[in-house]
Design a protein around this motif. Structure first.
Motif, short mmCIF file in Angstrom:
data_model
loop_
_atom_site.label_atom_id
_atom_site.label_comp_id
_atom_site.label_asym_id
_atom_site.label_seq_id
_atom_site.Cartn_x
_atom_site.Cartn_y
_atom_site.Cartn_z
N GLU A 75 -21.29 -33.13 -26.94
CA GLU A 75 -22.13 -33.51 -25.80
C GLU A 75 -23.35 -34.27 -26.31
OE1 GLU A 75 -24.33 -34.27 -22.60
OE2 GLU A 75 -22.21 -33.75 -22.58
N LYS A 76 -23.71 -35.34 -25.62
CA LYS A 76 -24.79 -36.23 -26.07
C LYS A 76 -26.18 -35.68 -25.75
CE LYS A 76 -25.69 -41.21 -26.11
NZ LYS A 76 -25.29 -42.52 -25.54
N ASP A 77 -26.29 -34.94 -24.64
CA ASP A 77 -27.59 -34.44 -24.20
C ASP A 77 -27.91 -33.11 -24.90
OD1 ASP A 77 -29.10 -32.58 -21.96
OD2 ASP A 77 -29.81 -34.65 -21.93
N TYR A 78 -29.04 -33.07 -25.62
CA TYR A 78 -29.36 -31.89 -26.42
C TYR A 78 -29.62 -30.65 -25.55
CZ TYR A 78 -31.55 -28.87 -29.91
OH TYR A 78 -31.84 -27.82 -30.73
N ARG A 126 -28.38 -29.98 -22.64
CA ARG A 126 -27.10 -29.50 -22.14
C ARG A 126 -26.34 -28.76 -23.23
NH1 ARG A 126 -24.28 -27.26 -18.11
NH2 ARG A 126 -22.11 -28.00 -18.00
N CYS A 127 -26.46 -29.21 -24.48
CA CYS A 127 -25.82 -28.52 -25.61
C CYS A 127 -26.34 -27.09 -25.72
CB CYS A 127 -26.08 -29.26 -26.91
SG CYS A 127 -25.11 -30.76 -27.13
N GLN A 128 -27.66 -26.93 -25.59
CA GLN A 128 -28.25 -25.60 -25.67
C GLN A 128 -27.75 -24.71 -24.54
OE1 GLN A 128 -32.45 -26.94 -25.76
NE2 GLN A 128 -32.60 -25.92 -27.77
N GLU A 129 -27.64 -25.30 -23.34
CA GLU A 129 -27.16 -24.55 -22.18
C GLU A 129 -25.71 -24.10 -22.39
OE1 GLU A 129 -26.61 -25.26 -17.34
OE2 GLU A 129 -27.56 -26.79 -18.59
N LEU A 130 -24.87 -25.01 -22.86
CA LEU A 130 -23.45 -24.69 -23.07
C LEU A 130 -23.27 -23.67 -24.19
CD1 LEU A 130 -21.91 -28.27 -22.73
CD2 LEU A 130 -21.52 -26.35 -21.18
#
Length: 452
Positions: A259-262, A264-268
């Motif tokens: 995933e490109k958005d950091y 969103r990465c933390q959320e996932l």
């Protein structure tokens, strides 16, 4: 039927096309008067400009006389409020709401009656379920299931190395070494109802009917890899990726998600502790290689941009990934899509609309009505499942003595737990399930409609 469609975006416009073609009276609601005018020019529909959650707007749309409301705006809360308000104004009304946020899932299930909901649809979750289904059988581009899982229609692409290339359909069973039936062929974007003399060519997409137990045999005998998927790379961290990663994790499949958005990465990472979440650009081939693309059993491109998904899938195909699946938001240009090596293509919008169309048919609740309907061959043909009952004509009559309508093919008969590909001496009786494929104009509403 009188149907109100609230929200004239991608899903709403597709539903308008599908349902108006079946002769339903459609009323559209949207806040954008320009898109309403476009739909009115294209289809024979009524329209009301306004907020679909407003009582006054719903009354203007004729909610008290309507039989079904489909709330498909981009806002979950508005869809819920629209259905609840409409149900209060007309307690007999069926309501369908598009709900996409995973946070609402449990709430809607427990409060379904409070909201006045007949059905909820989640395009992203449906797409994830479809992709998980495809990952079970690498080699099939698409699978549709009938007769409680006992028969299926699967899509295969004929390439130059295929054992079926340049083979006549009359010889196919000897090549595949199991009994199957090709019920439709897509060639150069056009659907063909083939006969036994039809010769398969490179680039054809064929739709094969077979009892479910024959599918593995079919793939093995055609030399198509059927190994179990153990490692999957997901490109994009949207809702489809979240739902799909959750499903695959439950089945013990190793998942790497890019995933490109950091943020969103933390959320996932917090939501999916067993999934490896990678911060990066999935179109960066160096990143894909460093994360082990060549060792993956499957790659699924799931970003919100169709062009990026296509590029990623094409690269994965060039690197020999055994199974590639591509999510597309738009499927209008079938000829261009078919010309590209994108593997299986999944469109959440089309899955969602086809499920709603099935519900509408079930609402008609006629004796002998279709149990399920699946669009195949880019919507140019339908596979329809029927239950044989006391009203069905020609029970226990050999098929060779029956005359079916043009462009109607009876492709399977299920007697209890046994499914057969029918021949001239086959017959059906009360309690059987039959599947027919039709490429004609207009829909088959009742089983008896198949007879000439």
């Amino acid at each position: 039927m009188n149907i109100i469609i609230a929200g004239n975006g991608k899903v709403g416009s597709t539903l308008t096309r599908l349902l108006s073609a079946e002769g339903h009276d459609i009323t559209l609601i949207d806040t954008n008067s320009n898109v309403l005018e476009e739909s009115q020019e294209q289809y024979d529909v009524m329209s009301v400009s306004g907020n679909c959650a407003s009582m006054n707007t719903l009354l203007q749309a004729g909610v008290r006389e309507a039989e079904l409301l489909i709330a498909a705006t981009n806002a979950d809360a508005i869809n819920l409020l629209s259905c609840t308000t409409a149900h209060c104004l007309n307690p007999k009304l069926h309501t369908i709401a598009r709900i996409r946020d995973p946070e609402y899932t449990e709430q809607i299930y427990t409060m379904k009656d409070v909201f006045g909901l007949s059905m909820t649809i989640n395009p992203e979750n449906q797409a994830a379920q479809e992709i998980a289904h495809l990952l079970q059988y690498p080699g099939f581009l698409k699978r549709d299931t009938f007769a409680k899982g006992r028969t299926e229609i699967v899509e295969l692409r004929i390439d130059a190395a295929s054992k079926l290339c340049n083979v006549a359909l009359s010889d196919m069973n000897s090549v595949a070494n199991c009994r199957v039936l090709v019920c439709a062929v897509l060639r150069n974007g056009a659907a063909i109802a083939p006969n036994g003399n039809f010769v398969l060519r490179e680039g054809d997409r064929i739709f094969v009917t077979a009892p479910a137990q024959n599918l593995t045999t079919l793939l093995r005998n055609l030399g198509i890899i059927t190994r179990r998927v153990r490692r999957v790379m997901l490109c994009g961290g949207g809702r489809v990726s979240f739902y799909l990663a959750s499903i695959l994790d439950k089945h013990g499949i190793s998942v790497q998600l890019i995933e490109k958005d950091y943020a969103r990465c933390q959320e996932l990472s917090a939501l999916l502790p067993n999934v490896t979440v990678i911060h990066g650009d999935s179109t960066d081939h160096l990143l894909l290689e460093s994360e082990g693309l060549a060792k993956m059993d499957a790659l699924v491109s799931l970003t919100g941009i169709d062009e990026l998904n296509m590029i990623t899938s094409l690269y994965a195909q060039s690197r020999g990934v055994p199974q590639v699946i591509t999510k597309l938001g738009r499927m209008e240009n079938h000829a261009m899509i078919d010309a590209l090596a994108l593997g299986s293509v999944v469109c959440p919008k089309e899955l969602c609309c086809n499920n709603i169309a099935r519900y509408v048919r079930a609402m008609q609740n006629q004796t002998g009505a279709a149990v399920s309907v699946h669009m195949i061959a880019h919507g140019q043909a339908e596979a329809v499942e029927f239950q044989v009952d006391e009203t069905t004509l020609h029970c226990d009559t050999p098929l060779k003595n029956l005359k079916l309508k043009d462009n109607v093919l009876l492709v399977s008969i299920t007697h209890g737990s046994r499914t057969e590909i029918p021949g001239g001496d086959s017959s059906f009786t009360r309690g059987d399930t039959i599947v027919v494929v039709t490429s004609g104009q207009g829909s088959l509403r009742q089983l008896n409609d198949i007879f000439a």
